[in-house]
Design a protein around this motif. Structure first.
Motif, PDB file in Angstrom:
ATOM      1  N   THR A 176       0.846  -1.192   0.000  1.00  0.00           N
ATOM      2  CA  THR A 176       0.000   0.000   0.000  1.00  0.00           C
ATOM      3  C   THR A 176       0.884   1.246   0.000  1.00  0.00           C
ATOM      4  O   THR A 176       2.052   1.192   0.393  1.00  0.00           O
ATOM      5  N   ILE A 177       0.299   2.356  -0.437  1.00  0.00           N
ATOM      6  CA  ILE A 177       1.056   3.603  -0.503  1.00  0.00           C
ATOM      7  C   ILE A 177       0.562   4.553   0.588  1.00  0.00           C
ATOM      8  O   ILE A 177      -0.651   4.748   0.780  1.00  0.00           O
ATOM      9  N   ASN A 178       1.487   5.106   1.310  1.00  0.00           N
ATOM     10  CA  ASN A 178       1.146   6.052   2.363  1.00  0.00           C
ATOM     11  C   ASN A 178       0.856   7.418   1.732  1.00  0.00           C
ATOM     12  O   ASN A 178       1.722   8.049   1.135  1.00  0.00           O
ATOM     13  N   GLU A 179      -0.392   7.843   1.890  1.00  0.00           N
ATOM     14  CA  GLU A 179      -0.837   9.090   1.257  1.00  0.00           C
ATOM     15  C   GLU A 179       0.023  10.290   1.650  1.00  0.00           C
ATOM     16  O   GLU A 179       0.327  11.149   0.837  1.00  0.00           O
ATOM     17  N   THR A 186       3.993  11.611  -5.398  1.00  0.00           N
ATOM     18  CA  THR A 186       3.431  11.389  -6.749  1.00  0.00           C
ATOM     19  C   THR A 186       4.462  11.585  -7.859  1.00  0.00           C
ATOM     20  O   THR A 186       4.227  12.261  -8.846  1.00  0.00           O
ATOM     21  N   CYS A 187       5.632  10.974  -7.642  1.00  0.00           N
ATOM     22  CA  CYS A 187       6.674  11.095  -8.674  1.00  0.00           C
ATOM     23  C   CYS A 187       6.395  10.162  -9.858  1.00  0.00           C
ATOM     24  O   CYS A 187       6.884  10.392 -10.955  1.00  0.00           O
ATOM     25  N   ALA A 235      -0.625  -2.512 -11.507  1.00  0.00           N
ATOM     26  CA  ALA A 235      -1.558  -2.494 -10.389  1.00  0.00           C
ATOM     27  C   ALA A 235      -1.695  -1.094  -9.786  1.00  0.00           C
ATOM     28  O   ALA A 235      -2.550  -0.856  -8.952  1.00  0.00           O
ATOM     29  N   ILE A 236      -0.836  -0.174 -10.227  1.00  0.00           N
ATOM     30  CA  ILE A 236      -0.840   1.162  -9.603  1.00  0.00           C
ATOM     31  C   ILE A 236      -1.487   2.177 -10.552  1.00  0.00           C
ATOM     32  O   ILE A 236      -1.211   2.193 -11.758  1.00  0.00           O
ATOM     33  N   THR A 296      -2.676  11.097  -4.421  1.00  0.00           N
ATOM     34  CA  THR A 296      -1.667  10.048  -4.252  1.00  0.00           C
ATOM     35  C   THR A 296      -1.890   8.969  -5.303  1.00  0.00           C
ATOM     36  O   THR A 296      -2.806   9.054  -6.105  1.00  0.00           O
ATOM     37  N   TYR A 297      -1.058   7.995  -5.247  1.00  0.00           N
ATOM     38  CA  TYR A 297      -1.274   6.834  -6.107  1.00  0.00           C
ATOM     39  C   TYR A 297      -1.848   5.697  -5.294  1.00  0.00           C
ATOM     40  O   TYR A 297      -1.626   5.597  -4.093  1.00  0.00           O
TER      41      TYR A 297
END
Lengths: 600, 618
Positions: free
Chosen positions: A544-547, A552-553, A564-565, A571-572
C-alpha cells in the motif's frame, strides 16, 4: 615505439556481455586509423580466457602498460583507440572505480586482483587459449618435459604426495596417494580421466580453466599418465560448455601435431593420447563412477565402491580420475617443487582454491585465493556485500554444501575448517546472501536442483528429496504445519544414511544447515505464515502507498510489472487484487512511502 | 583360507569368501528385506532396504558388502527399522499402489514387506503420477504406475537375455523404464521371453495369459522340462484346480538365469485349437466320430493291409513315447522318421565322408559365452532356439565377435560384427572362404579373381576378406549351424571350414528331444500308401502336411485340431506337452525328467499303452 597488445577477455561471461562486438569495433578502428601496420590486426588483438572479474565485462587490457578498461560499450572503443593508442593518454573516465572510489589504471592493482593468489588461473586471461605458441611462451609443457625427461615415475608421485595437494573436486582426497595406488596396480592398460563435469549451480571455475588454459590440463594429465603408467587420457566435459569443447579440441589437435601428444614424447618412449568425451549434462556424472560409466557409453549411474577406480575403473582398468582444477595444479608443482606449493595455503590444505563468487557482492567472478584465507577476506576481495546491505550468510559447496552465518565469518577456507563449520569445500561455489534473502527459499532452490538431478536409482534420494521439496513448497506457500519441520529432519536423516552416492547423501545438507542456523525463519513461515524478507510471494500481503509521504513522482507506476498502480486524487493507489507483492515499487520509491500490508 | 568368520546380530557365522553378507545371512536363515536384489542378476544396491549396520557405525547395503573376517553386522537396529519403514513408505506412496486392484495382489514383494514392517498409516500423501499403461504386447502388460524402479527387468533384459530392449530413462522423479527408444513394447525389439515379468517384484509387468487365473502362492508348483526345443530348460509350472496359471523358468542358478522363451512361457498358455476328444474318421466326404478302440482297429486295419507305410513323429515328445511309437510302427513294417532326424543323418554322413572327429563338436553349449568368435550360419535360431540366441547376444555384449550368414533376413543384425546375406546357393561363400584360407591370406585382387570365377556370387570380396580375418584372429571360435540348413553340401562346407580353422561346431536340429540321435531312423517313403503321423502338440507342421498330401490314407494323432488334422483321413487324440510323462534328452546329452502337470483332457490317457496295443494287432 613499443608494440602494443590488446587483450580482450573472451570468457563465456564476457562473450555474453558483448565482447565480440567490442572486438569488431576495435578492429574497425585500428583499420580506420591505419594502425594495422603498427599492430598487425590479428596479432594486436588477443582473445584470452576468463580474466576473473566477470561483472566488469566486456573488458580489455592494453599492454605493455597493463591498462584495464572494463564495462565497455561499443561507443567507448573509438575513444580508447584515438586517445590511448594514438596519443598515449589513458582515458580516465573509462577506468574502473575501485571499492574506495579511486579509478585504477592497472589491472594488477584492482582490489579484486590484489587479494588473489593465482596458481591454477595463472594463464587464463593472459594467453590466447587457442594458441599452443602462447602456451609455450609461458613455459608450457616445460613441466611435462622436466617430469618425463629428468624424473623417475616414483619421484613424481612422491613430489605430488609431498605437496599435499588434495582433490579439488570437493572431497579433498590426497592426489598423490591416489596416484601412488594407481601406480602400484599391475595392468596392461591404465587410464587418466579428467573430470570436467562441473555441475554445481553458479560454479564455473573448471569451465574457465578449460576455456582459458586447456593446454595446462593436458599437461597435468600427461604428467599423471607418465607417473602411473597410463597412455590414454579422457577429458569429460559437459555439452553445455561449447567454448571449452572447442578450445580443448583445438588444443588436443595442436598438441598432437606439434608432438606434445602421441607417441614417444620427448624421445623418452612414453606415449600419451587424450580424447574428449562430451557429457549430456547430468549432474550425477560428476560422481566418478557415474562419469566412468558414462564414458563407457552406459547410463550415468554411480557404482558401488570398492573397487575404487584406481583398482578397477574405466573398462575395468586402473584409472586415475581427477578434477580439472587438480590437474591445473600439477604442472606448477612439478615446475616449482612441493616446497613452494606447501608454502601457499595451510598445513592441512596446501595450495589455492578457485571460487566462483556470486550473489549479493559488489564484484562477482572467479577468485583464486590461498587456502586459509578467511571467508570475511574473500567477501572483501569481492568488494563486500552489494548496495551496502547487511551480510546474512554465505552458501559454500553448491547443492551438497551448506550455509555459513555471520558468526563463522572468520573461518579460514580449507577442507577441515569448512567441515567443522558444517559445510564442505565442494567444487568452489561461493554465494553471498544479504539480509533480503529468505533462507527457506535458498534451501528450496538447492533442493529443487538436487531432486531434479537425482539419477533415480535409490528411493531415498529419488523420492525423499521430492517429498522434502514438497514440504518446503508447502511452507513457502503458507500451508506449513508444525510437524513439517520434524518431517524434514526425519527425511533428511534417512536420505543421508541410506543413499548410495555423494549426491544423495549430501542432498539434504542445504536444508539441514539452514534449519540449524535459521530455524526461527522456518518457524516464522510455519507459525506466523510470514516471510520475514518478503521473498515468498504467497506469504506477502499486497503493498500500500502512504498518502502523506507520497510525492506522486510516478516511478512506481513505471516499474510495476502488472499495472496495479493508478493515480488517485492526491496520491497513487495500488489495487490489492492485481498486486503480486513483487516489491519493485517499494524498492524504487524515493521517499519510502510504499510498504507491505496495510500499515499507515 | 576359503571361509571367513563374522558376526550377525550376535550370532557367529562362517561363510565362503567372496559371498555377500546377504547371501551368507540367507544361508543361515537370517532374512534381510530387499527389493532390487535378485539371485539371477547383478547386484546394483539400488533399493537400500537391505542396508545393515557394519561395525556399529557404517550403514551399507548387504547385497553389495562382501563377507570378511571379524565383521560385526546388525540387521535389525531401531535406526535401520526406521529407515526401512521410511523408504518403504516413500516407494509405496509415490506410485499408484492400490493392492486390491492389482493383478499381483498376493504375489507382490512390496506388499509382503509392507505387511512385514506393519506400515498401516502414512506420513505422506499419494502423488498420483499418471504413467501410461502399455498393453501393446501380445502377452505382456507394462504398467509403470506400479513400478518401483528397482531395475530388475532392465538387468534381466541386459544380463540374462542380452537383448537390451528395456532400459532406464529419465532422471529423478521422472526415472522410468523405457522400451528401446521409447516405443510401445508391442512394436519393440522385445523377443517375448517374459524374463522381465518373472523378476518383477510388483505388478508393474505381468502376463496377459495369467491374468485373473489365481495367486501363485496358492498354486501347486511342479518342476519339469520344456520340450519345445533341445535346450531342455527347466520350468516351474503353477497349477490351480487342474489349470495352468503361469509358467516360470526354474534354472535361476544356472547359466540361463531362469529364462524361458516365448514357446516355453507363453505359447503353451495361449489359446490354440480345440482339443480332440474322439477319433474322427473321414470316409466318402463324411466325418464320423469313433471310440478309441474303434479308432485303434481302423488304424491297425489300414496298417496291416498296406505295404508302404511312412511313420513320422514330432521331435517334441518324450523318449518313452518315441520308443513306443517306433516299436509299433516297426512291428507293422513302416519306415520311421522323426522331425530333425534327417538333418542328423546327413550330418553323420558328412562327418564320416570328411573324417570329422567328435572332438570338433561342442559338448556344452554354454561354451558359446567363452568364445572369441562366433560364426552363425542361418540366423533362424533366433526363433527356433531363443535361449541359445540369448547366449550369443550375451557373448557379443562381452566382446565376442559375431559373423552371421543368412539367406534371408539377418535376425542378429544389431549384434553382428559382420553380417552377410547371400541368396542361394549359400554354400558358395563358405567354399570361397575355404579356398582363401587354404591359399593363405589373399589380397583383395586375388579374391576378386576367385569370386569372378565362381561367378554370380553377390558377396563383395572385401566381405570375404573380413570374415577370413575375423576367423584367423580368434583363438577360440565356434561355428553354430541353424536347423534350417538341410542340404549335405552346406554341411560339408561348414564342417570343412571348421576342420581347417580348428573351430568348434554346434549343430542344431529341429527336434526338441535329442533322443532322436539314438533312434534308428531311415526316412520315409516318398509316396506311401499309409502315412501315420504322431504330431502331439507340434506347431510346425509343414513337413507333415507334405507327407499327408502324397499318401493314399493318412492317420494323424494330434492333441488339437489344426490344418493338419483337417487334412487327415483318420484323426486320433493325443497328449499335450504338459500331459506327457517321461524323460527327454537336451542338446548337451543330459537326460531330464518330464513331469505330468495336468491330467489328460483329450480322449486318450496314455499313448504308450495305445501303441503297445497297436503293435500287437498285426
Amino acid at each position: 615505439m613499443v608494440r602494443k597488445e590488446i587483450l580482450i577477455c573472451s570468457g563465456t561471461g564476457c562473450l555474453s556481455a558483448g565482447s565480440e562486438e567490442i572486438e569488431e569495433r576495435l578492429m574497425d578502428e585500428l583499420w580506420k586509423h591505419e594502425l594495422e601496420d603498427k599492430y598487425p590486426l590479428t596479432r594486436a588483438i588477443k582473445r584470452t580466457g576468463c580474466m576473473g572479474p566477470c561483472n566488469l565485462g566486456p573488458m580489455i587490457i592494453i599492454r605493455p602498460e597493463d591498462t584495464f578498461y572494463g564495462n565497455l560499450k561499443p561507443a567507448d572503443v573509438e575513444r580508447i583507440v584515438e586517445e590511448h593508442l594514438l596519443k598515449g593518454r589513458v582515458v580516465y573516465d573509462l577506468l574502473i572505480e575501485d571499492i574506495d572510489g579511486r579509478r585504477v589504471e592497472e589491472f594488477e592493482k584492482l582490489d579484486f586482483i590484489r587479494g588473489q593468489k593465482k596458481v591454477v588461473m595463472r594463464d587464463s586471461g593472459d594467453i590466447d587459449p587457442s594458441s599452443l605458441e602462447d602456451y609455450l611462451k609461458v613455459d608450457g609443457y616445460m613441466a611435462a618435459r622436466k617430469a618425463i625427461m629428468d624424473m623417475e615415475r616414483n619421484e613424481i608421485v612422491k613430489e605430488i604426495k609431498d605437496s599435499g595437494l588434495r582433490g579439488r573436486g570437493g572431497a579433498g582426497f590426497p592426489t598423490g596417494l591416489k596416484w601412488e595406488l594407481a601406480a602400484k596396480e599391475i595392468s596392461d592398460q591404465k587410464y587418466i580421466v579428467c573430470n570436467g563435469d562441473e555441475g554445481d549451480p553458479g560454479a564455473f571455475m573448471d569451465r574457465s580453466v578449460l576455456e582459458g588454459d586447456p593446454h595446462s590440463i593436458i599437461e597435468g594429465m600427461m604428467i599423471a599418465g607418465y607417473a602411473v603408467g597410463a597412455d590414454q587420457g579422457y577429458i569429460y566435459v559437459r555439452a553445455e560448455y561449447p567454448l571449452a569443447i572447442r578450445n580443448l579440441q583445438k588444443a588436443i589437435r595442436d598438441a598432437e601435431s606439434e608432438g606434445y601428444l602421441g607417441e614417444n614424447l620427448f624421445n623418452q618412449g612414453f606415449d600419451f593420447n587424450v580424447e574428449l568425451r562430451v557429457g549430456a549434462g547430468a549432474f550425477v556424472c560428476g560422481e566418478e563412477t557415474a562419469l566412468l560409466s558414462s564414458i563407457e557409453g552406459k547410463q550415468g549411474r554411480p557404482k558401488y565402491r570398492p573397487p575404487y577406480p584406481v583398482q578397477s575403473g574405466l573398462w575395468g582398468k586402473p584409472t586415475v580420475i581427477n578434477n580439472v582444477e587438480t590437474f591445473g595444479n600439477i604442472a606448477m608443482i612439478i615446475k616449482y617443487g612441493s616446497e613452494w606449493f606447501r608454502d601457499i595455503g595451510t598445513e592441512g590444505s596446501p595450495g589455492t582454491k578457485v571460487f566462483a563468487v556470486a550473489g549479493d557482492v559488489e564484484n562477482t567472478g572467479l577468485i583464486e585465493v590461498a587456502m586459509g584465507t578467511t571467508i570475511r577476506e574473500m567477501i572483501n576481495i569481492a568488494g563486500g556485500v552489494a548496495d551496502g546491505k547487511r551480510f546474512k550468510a554465505v552458501q559454500i559447496g553448491g547443492p551438497a554444501g551448506g550455509v555459513i552465518p555471520e558468526q563463522y565469518l572468520d573461518t579460514p577456507i580449507d577442507y577441515d575448517s569448512l567441515k567443522e563449520a558444517g559445510t564442505i569445500m565442494g567444487s568452489g561455489g561461493f554465494i553471498v546472501l544479504d539480509e533480503d534473502t529468505c533462507m527457506v527459499d535458498v534451501a528450496k532452490f538447492f533442493l529443487d536442483f538436487t531432486q531434479d538431478e537425482s539419477c533415480g536409482k535409490c528411493p531415498p534420494c529419488r523420492l525423499g528429496t521430492k517429498r522434502m521439496l514438497d514440504i518446503l513448497d508447502k511452507i513457502t506457500k503458507g500451508n506449513g504445519e508444525a510437524k513439517d519441520l520434524d518431517k524434514l529432519q526425519d527425511l533428511a536423516e534417512t536420505i543421508q544414511a541410506t543413499s548410495f552416492c555423494g549426491l544423495g547423501q549430501a542432498s539434504p545438507n542445504p536444508v539441514l544447515s539452514t534449519l540449524k542456523f535459521f530455524r526461527d525463519e522456518y518457524e516464522t513461515h510455519v507459525h506466523d505464515k510470514k516471510c520475514p524478507t518478503g521473498t515468498c510471494k504467497a506469504l506477502v500481503e499486497a503493498y500500500t502507498i502512504n498518502e502523506e509521504t507520497c510525492v506522486t513522482c510516478g516511478r512506481c507506476i513505471e516499474v510495476c510489472p502488472v499495472d496495479a498502480i493508478s493515480s488517485g486524487e492526491n496520491t497513487y493507489v495500488i489495487d490489492p487484487e492485481k498486486c503480486i507483492s513483487c516489491s519493485e515499487c517499494a524498492k524504487i520509491c524515493p521517499v519510502d512511502a510504499i510498504s507491505e500490508g496495510d500499515e499507515k | 583360507m576359503n571361509t571367513v568368520n563374522f558376526n550377525v546380530d550376535g550370532q557367529d557365522i562362517s561363510a565362503k569368501k567372496g559371498m555377500t553378507v546377504m547371501e551368507a545371512c540367507e544361508e543361515h536363515g537370517i532374512t534381510i528385506p530387499k527389493l532390487c536384489q535378485h539371485e539371477a542378476l547383478e547386484n546394483v544396491m539400488a533399493c537400500r532396504l537391505c542396508s545393515v549396520e557394519v561395525n556399529g557405525k557404517q550403514i551399507l547395503p548387504s547385497c553389495g558388502l562382501q563377507v570378511d573376517d571379524g565383521l560385526k553386522i546388525q540387521t535389525q537396529t531401531d535406526h535401520l527399522k526406521k529407515y526401512r519403514r521410511k523408504i518403504l513408505e516413500l516407494i509405496y506412496r509415490s506410485e499408484n499402489h492400490y493392492c486390491m486392484f492389482c493383478e499381483s495382489d498376493g504375489d507382490c514383494e512390496l506388499q509382503d514387506l509392507m505387511y512385514e514392517h506393519e506400515i498401516d498409516r502414512f506420513e505422506f500423501p499419494r502423488m498420483y503420477p499418471e504413467w501410461p499403461v502399455d498393453s501393446s504386447h501380445d502377452y505382456i502388460i507394462k504398467d509403470s504406475n506400479r513400478c518401483i524402479r528397482c531395475g530388475r527387468c532392465v538387468r534381466a533384459c541386459d544380463e540374462v537375455v542380452g537383448n537390451h530392449t528395456l532400459s532406464l530413462g529419465g532422471r529423478g522423479i521422472n526415472n522410468r523404464i523405457i522400451v528401446d527408444a521409447g516405443v510401445p513394447l508391442g512394436e519393440s525389439t522385445c523377443t517375448s521371453c517374459g524374463m522381465c515379468l518373472q523378476v518383477c517384484p510388483t505388478g508393474a509387468i505381468f502376463s496377459k495369459l495369467s491374468m485373473f487365473k489365481g495367486v501363485k502362492k496358492e498354486c501347486d508348483m511342479t518342476t519339469t522340462t520344456c520340450l519345445s526345443c533341445s535346450m531342455g530348460c527347466g520350468t516351474n509350472v503353477y497349477t490351480k484346480t487342474g489349470h495352468i496359471v503361469e509358467i516360470e523358468g526354474a534354472d535361476i542358478h544356472k547359466e540361463s538365469g531362469g529364462q524361458l522363451c516365448e514357446f516355453g512361457r507363453f505359447k503353451p498358455l495361449a489359446n490354440k485349437g480345440e482339443r480332440i476328444k474322439n477319433v474322427i474318421l473321414r470316409e466318402d466326404g463324411e466325418e464320423k466320430e469313433l471310440s478309441l478302440s474303434e479308432g485303434l482297429e481302423k488304424a491297425s486295419e489300414m496298417l496291416v493291409k498296406s505295404y508302404r507305410i511312412s511313420a513320422y513323429a514330432s521331435g517334441d515328445l518324450t523318449c518313452e513315447d518315441l520308443d513306443a511309437f517306433a516299436y509299433a510302427m516297426r512291428a507293422h513294417g513302416a519306415l520311421f522318421d522323426v522331425v530333425g532326424a534327417k538333418r542328423h543323418r546327413f550330418e553323420t554322413e558328412v562327418k564320416r565322408r570328411i573324417n570329422m572327429i567328435e572332438g570338433h563338436f561342442v559338448t556344452d553349449i554354454r561354451e558359446i559365452m567363452k568364445a572369441d568368435n562366433i560364426l552363425l550360419y542361418d540366423t533362424s535360431i533366433y526363433h527356433t532356439h531363443p535361449i541359445l540366441a540369448s547366449y550369443i547376444r550375451r557373448a557379443t555384449s562381452n566382446g565376442t565377435k559375431l559373423i552371421t550368414i543368412d539367406a534371408y533376413e539377418d535376425k542378429f543384425w544389431n549384434h553382428s560384427d559382420k553380417s552377410i546375406t547371400i541368396e542361394s546357393p549359400k554354400t558358395q561363400l563358405t567354399r570361397l572362404v575355404n579356398q582363401v584360407i587354404k591359399e593363405g591370406k589373399a589380397s583383395i585382387e586375388d579374391l576378386s579373381r576367385v569370386s569372378s570365377i565362381l561367378g554370380g556370387l553377390r558377396v563383395h570380396p572385401k566381405d570375404v576378406m573380413e570374415i577370413v580375418n575375423l576367423l584367423e584372429e580368434a583363438t577360440y571360435d565356434i561355428i553354430i549351424i541353424g536347423d534350417e540348413i538341410i542340404d549335405r553340401w552346406s554341411l560339408r562346407h561348414i564342417f570343412e571350414l571348421a576342420k581347417l580353422e580348428g573351430s568348434y561346431v554346434i549343430s542344431l536340429n529341429h527336434a526338441g528331444n535329442q533322443y532322436i540321435k539314438n533312434l534308428e531312423t531311415e526316412g520315409v517313403y516318398e509316396e506311401p500308401e499309409v502315412a501315420y503321423i504322431l504330431a502331439g502338440d507340434e506347431e510346425d507342421q509343414a513337413d507333415m502336411k507334405e507327407l499327408i498330401e502324397k499318401a493314399d490314407f493318412s492317420i494323424v494323432q494330434s492333441a488339437r485340431r489344426s490344418e493338419l488334422t483337417e487334412m487327415a483321413d483318420l484323426v486320433i487324440p493325443s497328449l499335450t506337452m504338459f500331459e506327457r510323462e517321461g524323460t527327454t534328452i537336451d542338446i548337451n546329452g543330459v537326460k531330464n525328467k518330464v513331469e505330468r502337470i495336468t491330467e489328460p483332457k483329450g480322449g486318450i490317457r496314455s499313448e504308450i499303452g495305445f501303441f503297445e496295443e497297436l503293435a500287437k494287432m498285426r
